[in-house]
Write a protein that holds these residues in place. Structure first.
Motif, PDB file in Angstrom:
ATOM      1  N   GLY A 143      36.878  30.897  43.499  1.00 39.99           N
ATOM      2  CA  GLY A 143      36.848  29.668  43.135  1.00 39.99           C
ATOM      3  C   GLY A 143      37.223  29.085  42.259  1.00 39.99           C
ATOM      4  N   GLN A 144      38.228  27.898  41.958  1.00 39.77           N
ATOM      5  CA  GLN A 144      39.293  27.385  41.169  1.00 39.77           C
ATOM      6  C   GLN A 144      38.193  28.135  39.492  1.00 39.77           C
ATOM      7  OE1 GLN A 144      38.813  23.331  40.956  1.00 39.77           O
ATOM      8  NE2 GLN A 144      40.985  22.971  39.607  1.00 39.77           N
ATOM      9  N   ALA A 145      37.519  28.376  39.326  1.00 39.13           N
ATOM     10  CA  ALA A 145      37.416  28.714  37.676  1.00 39.13           C
ATOM     11  C   ALA A 145      38.363  30.245  38.103  1.00 39.13           C
ATOM     12  CB  ALA A 145      36.655  28.361  37.394  1.00 39.13           C
ATOM     13  N   ILE A 146      37.722  30.836  38.798  1.00 37.07           N
ATOM     14  CA  ILE A 146      38.351  32.243  38.933  1.00 37.07           C
ATOM     15  C   ILE A 146      39.638  32.746  39.315  1.00 37.07           C
ATOM     16  CG2 ILE A 146      38.120  34.444  40.303  1.00 37.07           C
ATOM     17  CD1 ILE A 146      35.690  33.814  38.248  1.00 37.07           C
ATOM     18  N   MET A 147      40.405  31.787  39.993  1.00 35.80           N
ATOM     19  CA  MET A 147      41.725  31.519  40.673  1.00 35.80           C
ATOM     20  C   MET A 147      42.621  31.279  39.533  1.00 35.80           C
ATOM     21  SD  MET A 147      43.386  32.107  43.418  1.00 35.80           S
ATOM     22  CE  MET A 147      45.351  31.998  44.172  1.00 35.80           C
ATOM     23  N   GLN A 148      41.773  30.489  38.408  1.00 37.09           N
ATOM     24  CA  GLN A 148      42.843  29.817  37.165  1.00 37.09           C
ATOM     25  C   GLN A 148      43.479  31.399  36.252  1.00 37.09           C
ATOM     26  OE1 GLN A 148      45.106  27.679  37.047  1.00 37.09           O
ATOM     27  NE2 GLN A 148      44.019  25.904  36.514  1.00 37.09           N
ATOM     28  N   ALA A 149      41.851  31.491  36.476  1.00 38.71           N
ATOM     29  CA  ALA A 149      41.947  32.744  34.804  1.00 38.71           C
ATOM     30  C   ALA A 149      42.939  33.937  35.757  1.00 38.71           C
ATOM     31  CB  ALA A 149      40.487  33.163  34.712  1.00 38.71           C
ATOM     32  N   LEU A 150      42.383  34.478  37.234  1.00 45.22           N
ATOM     33  CA  LEU A 150      43.732  35.589  37.513  1.00 45.22           C
ATOM     34  C   LEU A 150      45.333  35.365  37.260  1.00 45.22           C
ATOM     35  CD1 LEU A 150      41.594  36.170  40.460  1.00 45.22           C
ATOM     36  CD2 LEU A 150      41.746  37.730  38.415  1.00 45.22           C
ATOM     37  N   GLN A 151      45.623  34.012  37.821  1.00 42.76           N
ATOM     38  CA  GLN A 151      47.114  33.425  37.551  1.00 42.76           C
ATOM     39  C   GLN A 151      47.414  33.568  35.809  1.00 42.76           C
ATOM     40  OE1 GLN A 151      46.792  29.986  40.489  1.00 42.76           O
ATOM     41  NE2 GLN A 151      47.431  30.720  41.562  1.00 42.76           N
ATOM     42  N   THR A 152      46.589  32.596  35.104  1.00 44.08           N
ATOM     43  CA  THR A 152      47.345  32.696  33.980  1.00 44.08           C
ATOM     44  C   THR A 152      47.003  34.599  33.272  1.00 44.08           C
ATOM     45  OG1 THR A 152      45.697  30.705  33.440  1.00 44.08           O
ATOM     46  CG2 THR A 152      46.124  31.494  32.110  1.00 44.08           C
ATOM     47  N   THR A 153      46.293  34.222  33.437  1.00 41.59           N
ATOM     48  CA  THR A 153      46.216  35.614  32.993  1.00 41.59           C
ATOM     49  C   THR A 153      47.435  36.669  33.046  1.00 41.59           C
ATOM     50  OG1 THR A 153      43.858  35.758  33.000  1.00 41.59           O
ATOM     51  CG2 THR A 153      44.920  37.919  32.322  1.00 41.59           C
ATOM     52  N   ALA A 154      47.646  36.778  34.761  1.00 42.62           N
ATOM     53  CA  ALA A 154      49.249  36.974  34.832  1.00 42.62           C
ATOM     54  C   ALA A 154      49.922  36.770  34.473  1.00 42.62           C
ATOM     55  CB  ALA A 154      48.480  37.238  36.650  1.00 42.62           C
ATOM     56  N   ARG A 155      50.261  35.171  34.676  1.00 39.31           N
ATOM     57  CA  ARG A 155      51.587  34.936  34.090  1.00 39.31           C
ATOM     58  C   ARG A 155      51.696  34.616  32.582  1.00 39.31           C
ATOM     59  NH1 ARG A 155      55.631  32.735  37.170  1.00 39.31           N
ATOM     60  NH2 ARG A 155      56.063  30.750  35.858  1.00 39.31           N
ATOM     61  N   SER A 156      50.561  35.334  31.931  1.00 37.63           N
ATOM     62  CA  SER A 156      50.746  35.241  30.128  1.00 37.63           C
ATOM     63  C   SER A 156      51.206  36.941  30.198  1.00 37.63           C
ATOM     64  CB  SER A 156      49.424  35.131  29.822  1.00 37.63           C
ATOM     65  OG  SER A 156      48.218  36.284  30.577  1.00 37.63           O
ATOM     66  N   GLY A 157      51.643  37.593  31.145  1.00 41.97           N
ATOM     67  CA  GLY A 157      52.260  39.070  30.965  1.00 41.97           C
ATOM     68  C   GLY A 157      51.152  40.673  31.154  1.00 41.97           C
ATOM     69  N   VAL A 158      49.983  40.423  31.263  1.00 46.64           N
ATOM     70  CA  VAL A 158      48.971  40.675  31.977  1.00 46.64           C
ATOM     71  C   VAL A 158      49.786  41.390  32.894  1.00 46.64           C
ATOM     72  CG1 VAL A 158      46.658  41.546  32.258  1.00 46.64           C
ATOM     73  CG2 VAL A 158      47.333  39.950  30.440  1.00 46.64           C
ATOM     74  N   ASP A 159      49.932  42.815  33.173  1.00 43.80           N
ATOM     75  CA  ASP A 159      49.180  43.447  34.210  1.00 43.80           C
ATOM     76  C   ASP A 159      48.046  43.419  35.253  1.00 43.80           C
ATOM     77  OD1 ASP A 159      50.072  45.464  37.011  1.00 43.80           O
ATOM     78  OD2 ASP A 159      49.091  46.561  35.963  1.00 43.80           O
ATOM     79  N   VAL A 160      48.309  42.473  36.341  1.00 41.17           N
ATOM     80  CA  VAL A 160      46.425  42.007  36.929  1.00 41.17           C
ATOM     81  C   VAL A 160      46.699  42.753  38.678  1.00 41.17           C
ATOM     82  CG1 VAL A 160      44.679  40.034  38.018  1.00 41.17           C
ATOM     83  CG2 VAL A 160      46.362  39.871  36.289  1.00 41.17           C
ATOM     84  N   ARG A 161      46.684  43.100  38.575  1.00 38.24           N
ATOM     85  CA  ARG A 161      46.388  43.938  39.858  1.00 38.24           C
ATOM     86  C   ARG A 161      44.594  44.460  41.233  1.00 38.24           C
ATOM     87  NH1 ARG A 161      49.692  49.330  39.751  1.00 38.24           N
ATOM     88  NH2 ARG A 161      51.056  48.475  37.922  1.00 38.24           N
ATOM     89  N   LEU A 162      45.132  43.535  42.287  1.00 36.91           N
ATOM     90  CA  LEU A 162      44.406  43.238  43.238  1.00 36.91           C
ATOM     91  C   LEU A 162      43.577  44.121  44.378  1.00 36.91           C
ATOM     92  CD1 LEU A 162      44.041  39.789  43.663  1.00 36.91           C
ATOM     93  CD2 LEU A 162      42.940  41.255  41.669  1.00 36.91           C
ATOM     94  N   MET A 163      42.714  44.708  44.939  1.00 36.32           N
ATOM     95  CA  MET A 163      42.939  46.188  45.814  1.00 36.32           C
ATOM     96  C   MET A 163      42.171  45.125  46.735  1.00 36.32           C
ATOM     97  SD  MET A 163      43.095  50.187  46.182  1.00 36.32           S
ATOM     98  CE  MET A 163      44.606  50.406  44.935  1.00 36.32           C
ATOM     99  N   VAL A 164      42.700  45.418  48.275  1.00 35.67           N
ATOM    100  CA  VAL A 164      41.525  45.409  48.945  1.00 35.67           C
ATOM    101  C   VAL A 164      41.839  45.940  50.776  1.00 35.67           C
ATOM    102  CG1 VAL A 164      41.105  42.545  48.864  1.00 35.67           C
ATOM    103  CG2 VAL A 164      42.846  43.746  50.128  1.00 35.67           C
ATOM    104  N   SER A 165      40.606  45.539  51.098  1.00 31.42           N
ATOM    105  CA  SER A 165      40.626  46.700  52.721  1.00 31.42           C
ATOM    106  C   SER A 165      42.021  46.505  53.751  1.00 31.42           C
ATOM    107  CB  SER A 165      39.437  46.590  53.200  1.00 31.42           C
ATOM    108  OG  SER A 165      39.692  47.306  54.786  1.00 31.42           O
ATOM    109  N   GLU A 166      42.517  46.996  54.159  1.00 28.62           N
ATOM    110  CA  GLU A 166      43.992  45.898  55.242  1.00 28.62           C
ATOM    111  C   GLU A 166      42.615  45.729  56.373  1.00 28.62           C
ATOM    112  OE1 GLU A 166      47.130  48.313  57.621  1.00 28.62           O
ATOM    113  OE2 GLU A 166      47.016  48.571  55.711  1.00 28.62           O
TER     114      GLU A 166
END
Length: 468
Positions: free
Chosen positions: A329-352
């Motif tokens: 949702g909007q809140a989680i998306m914003q949190a993920l992007q903000t965290t990544a843009r601030s220099g944190v190593d953000v990685r997601l893994m999903v099934s191919e």
């Protein structure tokens, strides 16, 4: 004449729905979408709203009465002393939303994939002395179900009390003959919101997605694995199912038992007498701080979403997420992007591989903007990856039943364990990195150049994200 009466009734009913949307709508964009559907799709728009659009946090259609909270644990001075430190805000948030404080002196064991998980489960069930509680979203016929039936029969003959909840839609294929066999050997069984025409519109969209087993109130299991042979034998189309589960021994297990008791009250209207469990004392190796967080559409706040949001925003070094259904949702998306843009190593893994094409398109519809913000995305190639894990900064992690989507946060009954344990976090981090080494890492430059037909599919899937 009858036609005029029907049309008049329709417009009166539509007006009532419009008033409900205006009074109880959560987000303006969502409310506007429902208003357009009601006005542009005669009958169908109203039916869709009744089925999918109502705000359960306002209506509380199931009305989980206060009586069900009688057995909630009373926090001790020891519990309250843990609500400080690095993750004090997260702990207090979860406590206020779910009523469960962090607990010390827990033994935690990571269980990877079905074989390891069911070996541990059957060992614990075999050692049960007083009570077995279990609830599952999917409970399917097969070898596992038959093994459980035989074990239940044996344990009941030795005086063990067994109660079971299964979701009425998730376990729709479970044979009535099997349920009769459970009842015949003495298992107490209830479905959660089974399919009934009279309440079809009010209940179909709200499911109990929890997977819980509690033995004697002191050993518990939770995670993403259901009672299904595919976790042992694989799936003809998807291959092996890869999944994480957790075994908890200690006070946190009793909190999972409390969640079962509340759900039991919801399905049976029976308040269970609390099982007397010996006072937890320190055992070598049982020193993990664990907090249980539960969530459902009848709660005042989306507790699991708020917990995930806090973990994401708290990350300073790294944040690794494994989940098959990342539809933020909007809140989680914003949190993920903000965290990544601030220099944190953000990685997601999903099934191919995906178990639903539309869901797969919807998940991938978010990839472009995620990649652009610096989030690394990995596609796991072997079988179907169904784990639901977040780990951050070698300090905090969570495993449970919730996906990273609005359905888990707003519509389903879910449960997660939050573990404040450095060694356990390192274990999950290393497992993530090991899987990342065999996965495909997406490139933003390559992804934006994907064929337009793929973008069209993703756009189509994204439209249906509120329903998935």
């Amino acid at each position: 004449m009858w036609y005029i009466i029907l049309v008049s009734l329709y417009f009166l009913f539509a007006a009532a729905i419009v008033i409900a949307v205006l009074l109880h709508g959560v987000r303006p964009s969502k409310s506007l979408a429902w208003l357009l559907a009601i006005f542009t799709v005669p009958v169908g728009g109203i039916l869709l709203y009744l089925l999918l659009g109502r705000n359960r946090r306002k209506n509380k259609l199931l009305k989980l009465k206060k009586k069900a909270f009688l057995n909630l644990p009373k926090p001790t001075a020891s519990h309250m002393s843990t609500l400080d430190g690095e993750y004090g805000k997260l702990m207090k948030l979860v406590y206020k939303n779910s009523f469960f404080p962090p607990t010390k002196y827990n033994g935690i064991h990571l269980l990877k994939d079905g074989k390891t998980t069911f070996e541990a489960i059957f060992k614990a069930l075999g050692n049960a002395q007083k009570q077995i509680h279990l609830q599952y979203y999917i409970f399917e016929d097969g070898e596992l179900a038959e093994r459980l039936l035989l074990l239940f029969k044996e344990k009941i003959s030795h005086g063990v009390q067994i109660r079971m909840i299964y979701d009425g839609i998730g376990s729709f294929s479970l044979r009535k003959a099997y349920l009769k066999q459970l009842l015949a050997v003495g298992v107490e069984v209830y479905p959660f919101l089974p399919f009934k025409l009279g309440r079809f519109l009010s209940s179909l969209n709200y499911r109990n997605h929890r997977k819980i087993i509690v033995v004697d109130g002191k050993i518990a299991f939770t995670g993403g694995i259901n009672i299904s042979d595919k976790y042992l034998k694989g799936d003809p189309a998807l291959g092996n199912w890869h999944e994480m589960h957790i075994e908890i021994e200690g006070e946190a297990a009793s909190h999972l038992n409390t969640i079962f008791e509340m759900d039991w009250y919801l399905v049976s209207q029976i308040i269970l007498d609390p099982l007397v469990v010996a006072q937890t004392t320190f055992i070598q190796g049982h020193d993990s701080l664990v907090q249980i967080v539960s969530g459902g559409p009848d709660d005042d706040f989306p507790s699991l979403e708020q917990a995930c949001f806090t973990i994401i925003n708290k990350a300073t070094d790294y944040l690794y997420i494994t989940n098959p259904y990342i539809i933020p949702g909007q809140a989680i998306m914003q949190a993920l992007q903000t965290t990544a843009r601030s220099g944190v190593d953000v990685r997601l893994m999903v099934s191919e591989k995906v178990d639903s094409k539309i869901v797969g398109w919807c998940v991938r519809s978010y990839f472009e903007s995620m990649l652009k913000s610096g989030i690394k995305i990995y596609l796991f190639p072997e079988g179907f990856l169904h784990s639901k894990i977040i780990v951050s900064d070698d300090s905090v992690s969570t495993i449970g039943t919730a996906n990273l989507d609005d359905r888990s946060f707003e519509q389903n009954y879910e449960v997660n364990a939050i573990i404040y344990d450095r060694e356990f976090a390192k274990l999950l981090r290393n497992d993530f990195l090991k899987d990342a080494n065999i996965s495909t890492m997406l490139s933003y430059q390559e992804y934006v150049g994907r064929p337009w037909i793929e973008k069209l599919k993703e756009g189509f899937g994204k439209v249906f994200s509120p329903l998935l």
